[in-house]
Design a protein around this motif. Structure first.
Motif, PDB file in Angstrom:
ATOM      1  N   LEU A  53       0.825  -1.207   0.000  1.00  4.52           N
ATOM      2  CA  LEU A  53       0.000   0.000   0.000  1.00  4.52           C
ATOM      3  C   LEU A  53       0.861   1.260   0.000  1.00  4.52           C
ATOM      4  N   PHE A  54       1.829   1.343   0.925  1.00  4.13           N
ATOM      5  CA  PHE A  54       2.608   2.574   1.039  1.00  4.13           C
ATOM      6  C   PHE A  54       3.586   2.753  -0.113  1.00  4.13           C
ATOM      7  N   ILE A  55       4.122   1.670  -0.649  1.00  2.00           N
ATOM      8  CA  ILE A  55       4.987   1.800  -1.832  1.00  2.00           C
ATOM      9  C   ILE A  55       4.164   2.262  -3.026  1.00  2.00           C
ATOM     10  N   THR A  56       2.961   1.737  -3.159  1.00  2.00           N
ATOM     11  CA  THR A  56       2.077   2.168  -4.249  1.00  2.00           C
ATOM     12  C   THR A  56       1.670   3.627  -4.081  1.00  2.00           C
ATOM     13  N   LEU A  57       1.275   4.006  -2.863  1.00  2.00           N
ATOM     14  CA  LEU A  57       0.911   5.416  -2.620  1.00  2.00           C
ATOM     15  C   LEU A  57       2.088   6.341  -2.868  1.00  2.00           C
ATOM     16  N   ALA A  58       3.289   5.930  -2.453  1.00  2.00           N
ATOM     17  CA  ALA A  58       4.489   6.749  -2.684  1.00  2.00           C
ATOM     18  C   ALA A  58       4.756   6.897  -4.182  1.00  2.00           C
ATOM     19  N   SER A  59       4.579   5.821  -4.923  1.00  2.00           N
ATOM     20  CA  SER A  59       4.803   5.878  -6.368  1.00  2.00           C
ATOM     21  C   SER A  59       3.812   6.820  -7.050  1.00  2.00           C
ATOM     22  N   LEU A  60       2.558   6.713  -6.675  1.00  2.00           N
ATOM     23  CA  LEU A  60       1.539   7.607  -7.237  1.00  2.00           C
ATOM     24  C   LEU A  60       1.784   9.056  -6.817  1.00  2.00           C
ATOM     25  N   SER A  61       2.177   9.243  -5.565  1.00  2.00           N
ATOM     26  CA  SER A  61       2.484  10.584  -5.074  1.00  2.00           C
ATOM     27  C   SER A  61       3.666  11.178  -5.829  1.00  2.00           C
ATOM     28  N   GLY A  62       4.689  10.371  -6.060  1.00  2.95           N
ATOM     29  CA  GLY A  62       5.845  10.840  -6.821  1.00  2.95           C
ATOM     30  C   GLY A  62       5.473  11.220  -8.243  1.00  2.95           C
ATOM     31  N   MET A  63       4.624  10.394  -8.858  1.00  4.13           N
ATOM     32  CA  MET A  63       4.148  10.699 -10.205  1.00  4.13           C
ATOM     33  C   MET A  63       3.430  12.047 -10.226  1.00  4.13           C
ATOM     34  N   LEU A  64       2.543  12.252  -9.241  1.00  5.29           N
ATOM     35  CA  LEU A  64       1.810  13.522  -9.174  1.00  5.29           C
ATOM     36  C   LEU A  64       2.738  14.699  -8.891  1.00  5.29           C
ATOM     37  N   ALA A  65       3.743  14.486  -8.065  1.00  3.54           N
ATOM     38  CA  ALA A  65       4.693  15.567  -7.775  1.00  3.54           C
ATOM     39  C   ALA A  65       5.429  15.991  -9.046  1.00  3.54           C
TER      40      ALA A  65
END
Length: 125
Positions: free
Chosen positions: A4-16
């Motif tokens: 969950l947190f690796i996926t959220l971090a990846s999506l967050s990085g993409m959005l950043a």
């Protein structure tokens, strides 16, 4: 929890990256210098805490049931949304009251770091 947190971090990085590119290319000349600086601060903190969220996910690979670690991850998610989100909206809309909720996001980020520190302390003792 790690997934969950690796996926959220990846999506967050993409959005950043998307928001950073949007700010650098689409907003130059459309926002005044102050609003652009606020937007850049949002992107900067968004990135920093994306990496922190990724660290939470990586630690969770070996410590999946750590309550403080889970708290840290959720606090980073909330902090990114409230801190950076309010700054993104403030810079784009000029709605000044959004600046009043930004510190709440900052408190969530601080609490996330405190939970991560406590996790590290417990794991290494």
């Amino acid at each position: 929890m790690a997934k969950l947190f690796i996926t959220l971090a990846s999506l967050s990085g993409m959005l950043a990256v998307v928001f950073g590119a949007f700010g650098a290319h689409a907003l130059k000349g459309k926002l005044d210098d102050q609003a652009l600086k606020v937007f850049e601060t949002a992107v900067q903190y968004h990135f920093y805490h994306t990496f922190a969220l990724l660290v939470v996910g990586v630690i969770a690979l070996n410590q999946p049931q750590t309550v403080l670690l889970k708290s840290s991850g959720w606090l980073f998610v909330i902090g990114i949304l409230v801190f950076s989100g309010s700054l993104y909206l403030l810079s784009l809309t000029g709605v000044r009251w959004l600046g009043a909720i930004t510190p709440l996001g900052g408190l969530a980020l601080i609490a996330g770091w405190a939970c991560l520190a406590a996790t590290g302390w417990k794991l290494l003792v």
